[in-house]
Write a protein that holds these residues in place. Sequence first.
Motif, short mmCIF file in Angstrom:
data_model
loop_
_atom_site.label_atom_id
_atom_site.label_comp_id
_atom_site.label_asym_id
_atom_site.label_seq_id
_atom_site.Cartn_x
_atom_site.Cartn_y
_atom_site.Cartn_z
N HIS A 394 -27.99 12.80 52.44
CA HIS A 394 -27.89 13.51 51.17
C HIS A 394 -27.23 12.58 50.15
CE1 HIS A 394 -27.87 17.70 53.25
NE2 HIS A 394 -28.82 16.89 53.70
N ILE A 395 -27.92 12.31 49.07
CA ILE A 395 -27.37 11.38 48.09
C ILE A 395 -27.15 12.10 46.77
CG2 ILE A 395 -27.78 9.24 46.82
CD1 ILE A 395 -29.76 8.50 49.14
N GLU A 396 -25.92 12.10 46.33
CA GLU A 396 -25.66 12.75 45.06
C GLU A 396 -25.76 11.73 43.93
OE1 GLU A 396 -21.90 14.68 44.61
OE2 GLU A 396 -22.50 15.51 42.66
N MET A 397 -26.59 12.03 42.97
CA MET A 397 -26.69 11.18 41.78
C MET A 397 -25.89 11.91 40.71
SD MET A 397 -28.67 8.83 42.87
CE MET A 397 -29.16 7.91 41.44
N SER A 398 -24.81 11.27 40.26
CA SER A 398 -23.96 12.02 39.34
C SER A 398 -23.87 11.34 37.99
CB SER A 398 -22.58 12.22 39.97
OG SER A 398 -22.09 10.95 40.30
N TYR A 399 -22.99 11.90 37.16
CA TYR A 399 -22.84 11.38 35.80
C TYR A 399 -22.39 9.92 35.84
CZ TYR A 399 -23.46 16.18 34.44
OH TYR A 399 -24.00 17.41 34.25
N CYS A 400 -22.53 9.26 34.70
CA CYS A 400 -22.31 7.82 34.65
C CYS A 400 -20.84 7.45 34.83
CB CYS A 400 -22.82 7.30 33.31
SG CYS A 400 -22.97 5.53 33.26
N SER A 401 -20.56 6.67 35.85
CA SER A 401 -19.20 6.17 36.04
C SER A 401 -19.08 4.83 35.32
CB SER A 401 -18.95 5.97 37.54
OG SER A 401 -19.85 4.98 38.01
N PHE A 402 -17.87 4.28 35.29
CA PHE A 402 -17.70 3.00 34.60
C PHE A 402 -18.48 1.90 35.33
CE2 PHE A 402 -15.18 -0.92 33.81
CZ PHE A 402 -15.56 -1.07 32.49
N GLU A 403 -18.46 1.96 36.67
CA GLU A 403 -19.19 0.96 37.45
C GLU A 403 -20.69 1.00 37.12
OE1 GLU A 403 -18.13 -1.41 39.34
OE2 GLU A 403 -16.04 -0.84 39.02
N ALA A 404 -21.20 2.23 37.02
CA ALA A 404 -22.62 2.39 36.69
C ALA A 404 -22.88 1.86 35.28
CB ALA A 404 -23.02 3.85 36.80
N PHE A 405 -21.95 2.14 34.39
CA PHE A 405 -22.11 1.66 33.01
C PHE A 405 -22.21 0.13 32.98
CE2 PHE A 405 -19.57 -0.43 29.72
CZ PHE A 405 -20.43 -0.26 28.63
N LYS A 406 -21.38 -0.53 33.82
CA LYS A 406 -21.40 -2.00 33.82
C LYS A 406 -22.78 -2.54 34.20
CE LYS A 406 -17.73 -3.47 36.08
NZ LYS A 406 -16.51 -4.09 36.52
N VAL A 407 -23.42 -1.85 35.16
CA VAL A 407 -24.78 -2.28 35.55
C VAL A 407 -25.73 -2.15 34.36
CG1 VAL A 407 -26.74 -1.81 37.08
CG2 VAL A 407 -24.42 -1.56 37.93
N LEU A 408 -25.60 -1.02 33.66
CA LEU A 408 -26.50 -0.80 32.52
C LEU A 408 -26.23 -1.82 31.41
CD1 LEU A 408 -26.50 3.10 32.38
CD2 LEU A 408 -28.36 1.61 33.08
N ALA A 409 -24.92 -2.13 31.16
CA ALA A 409 -24.58 -3.10 30.11
C ALA A 409 -25.17 -4.47 30.46
CB ALA A 409 -23.07 -3.17 29.95
N ARG A 410 -25.10 -4.79 31.76
CA ARG A 410 -25.65 -6.08 32.19
C ARG A 410 -27.18 -6.10 32.00
NH1 ARG A 410 -24.81 -6.29 37.78
NH2 ARG A 410 -22.63 -5.92 37.35
N ASN A 411 -27.80 -4.97 32.34
CA ASN A 411 -29.26 -4.88 32.22
C ASN A 411 -29.74 -4.90 30.79
OD1 ASN A 411 -30.10 -4.70 34.75
ND2 ASN A 411 -30.01 -2.47 34.86
N TYR A 412 -29.13 -4.03 30.02
CA TYR A 412 -29.66 -3.77 28.68
C TYR A 412 -29.16 -4.78 27.66
CZ TYR A 412 -31.71 0.67 30.09
OH TYR A 412 -32.48 1.64 30.68
#
Length: 523
Positions: A394-412
Motif C-alpha cells: 500500500h503506497i500513500e501518495m501525499s501532499y508535497c513535502s520539502f524533499e519532494a519539492f526539491k526533486v521538482l525544483a531540480r527537474n523544472y
Amino acid sequence: MTMMPAGEMLTQLWSAMAGLMFICAMFKQYVPFDVQTHIEKYTHKLIALVYPYIQITFHEYSTDGWFERSKAYTAIERYLSTNSSTRAKRLKADMVRDSQSLILSMDDHEEIIDEFRGIKLKWASRKTTPNRQVISFYGDNDERMFYKLTFHRRHRDIVTNTYLNHVMEEGKAIEVRTRQRKLYTNNKSEQWVGYRRKIWSHVVFEHPATFDTLAMDPKKKQEIVNDLITFTKSKDYYKKIGKAWKRGYLLFGPPGTGKSTMIAAMANLIEYDIYDLELTAVKDNSELRKLLINTSGKSIIVIEDIDCSLDLTGQRKKKEKEKAEKKDGDKANPIEEEKKKKDAEDSKVTLSGLLNFIDGLWSACGGERIIVFTTNYVEKLDPALIRRGRMDKHIEMSYCSFEAFKVLARNYLDLESHDSFETIRGLLEENKITPADVAENLMPKSSEEDADTCLKNLMEAIERLKEEARLKAEEEEKAKAEEEEERLKAEKEKKKEKEQKSAEEEKEKKTSVAEVKENGEIT
Ligand SMILES: Nc1ncnc2c1ncn2[C@@H]1O[C@H](COP(=O)(O)OP(=O)(O)OP(=O)(O)O)[C@@H](O)[C@H]1O
Ligand SMILES: [Mg+2]
C-alpha cells in the motif's frame, strides 16, 4: 530436335493449364463429395510415397485456445523477421522502439529458406479464407494467417526436437530486444468478434516519467524501486514458494499527488507494458476473465479510481445516487435516467469477480504481472479487496513535502538550492499543497520567467492557498455553527411542543375525571 519458339511454348502451356482447370472444375461439380474425399485421401497417400517432405503449420489463432493469439506464431514471426529480411523479396515493414528504426518481416504468401546445422528448411507465410460459399458476417476478419514449415522427412527428429525450440527461443529473445512497450486499453465486447479480435487496443507507450523525476520522499521511493526490481528477478523464488508470479500495489492519495505518474515510472523502470483496464466497459465477470487471459506477461494491469469504477462500495454509490436524485428532483431527463440505469445494469463485474481476477487461478497464466489499483478514498474500499496478499504493497501518495519539492525544483528549474528554499520549507510544512500544484507553479510560463520568478510564484500560490483554506475553514465553521443553532432551536421547539401536548393531555384527563365525578353524583 527443333526448338519450339517461346511464344508457341507459352500458348501450349496456357492451354494445358486451362485444360487442367477445366478437369478440376468438372471433378468438383460431377464427382460426389464423399468420393472426392476418398480420392483426395488416396492422392495424399500416393504423394507421401513419392514426396519425401513433411509440413508443419502454425496458425495465428489455434482452434482450441481460440481467444489467445498463438505464442508460437508470434515467436516465429519475430524469428523470421530477422532471418527473412535479407532473403525474402516482398517484406512488410513495422516501426519499432522509439519509432526510429523499421523492422522488416516476410509479407503474406512469401517464402524463405532457412538453414540450421546444414539442413535446409522452407518457411512460407500463408493466409486462408474459409472455404465457404457464404459472405462472412465479419468481413475479411475470417482470414486466418499461418506459417508453413516444410522439410525433408529424414530431418524430422532434429527439426521437432531441436530446430523448433531454437526458433521459439530466438523469437522470444528478439521480441525482448526489439520490444516496443505498449499501452493497452480494453474495448467494448462488441468489437471482440471475428478472427482479428480486438479485445485490447494499443498505442506505443511513451510516457517520459521516471523515478528520478517523481517527487516523493526519497526513502519511500527507493523502497518501491527495490521492491519492483526484486519482483522482476524472483521467478525462481515465486516458483519455490508456490505462488503465482504477481504483485499488487495500491496507490492512494488525493488527486494530483502523482499516482498515475508513478505507474508510468514503474513501467519505465521495469520495462513492462501497461494494460489500463476500464472496468465500466466490462460487462461481466466472464468478460473480465477473457481480458485477463489476453494480457501478456511482463505487464502492469492498472485499474484507476477503483472506488468509482465499480459498485464495490455499495453504500457510497447508493448515497451518491440518492443525493443526485434529491438534487435533480423532478427535472431529471427520463431518457438519460433510463440510459444510466441500463449502463449500471450492464456493468455486472462484482467484487468476487474482481477478487478472482486478482488472485484466482486465472491470474497465474501467462507470466509475471503487476496489478495496480489507484484510489482517492482508500477508507471506502472493501477490506477484502485490499488485504495484504492481494494488494501486497500500500503506497500513500501525499501532499508535497520539502524533499519532494526539491526533486521538482531540480527537474523544472535545474536548482539544487536557493535562498528561498527555507521559506518554502516552512510554507510546505504548514500547508497542504499537491505536487501537481507545485509543479504547475514551478513551470516557467514565458521565456522571461527565470527561477527566481517561478519560486516567487510558488510562494505566492501557497500563500493564496493558505488564505483560501482559511476562508474555507471559516465558512465551514460558520456553517457548522448555524447548523448547531438550528438543531438546538429545533430541539427547543420539539421540547416545547411536547410540554404543550402533555399539558393538554393533563388538562383533558382532569376534565374527564371531573365529568365522571359529576355523573356519579347524578346517578
Ligand atoms: N509526485 C509527483 N512527482 C512529479 N510530478 C507530479 C507528482 N504528482 C503530480 N505530478 C504532476 O502533476 C500531474 C498530475 O499528476 P497525476 O496525474 O500523476 O496525479 P494523480 O495522483 O494520478 O491524480 P488523480 O487522482 O486525479 O488521478 C502530472 O502530470 C505530473 O506532472
Ligand atoms: Mg491519476
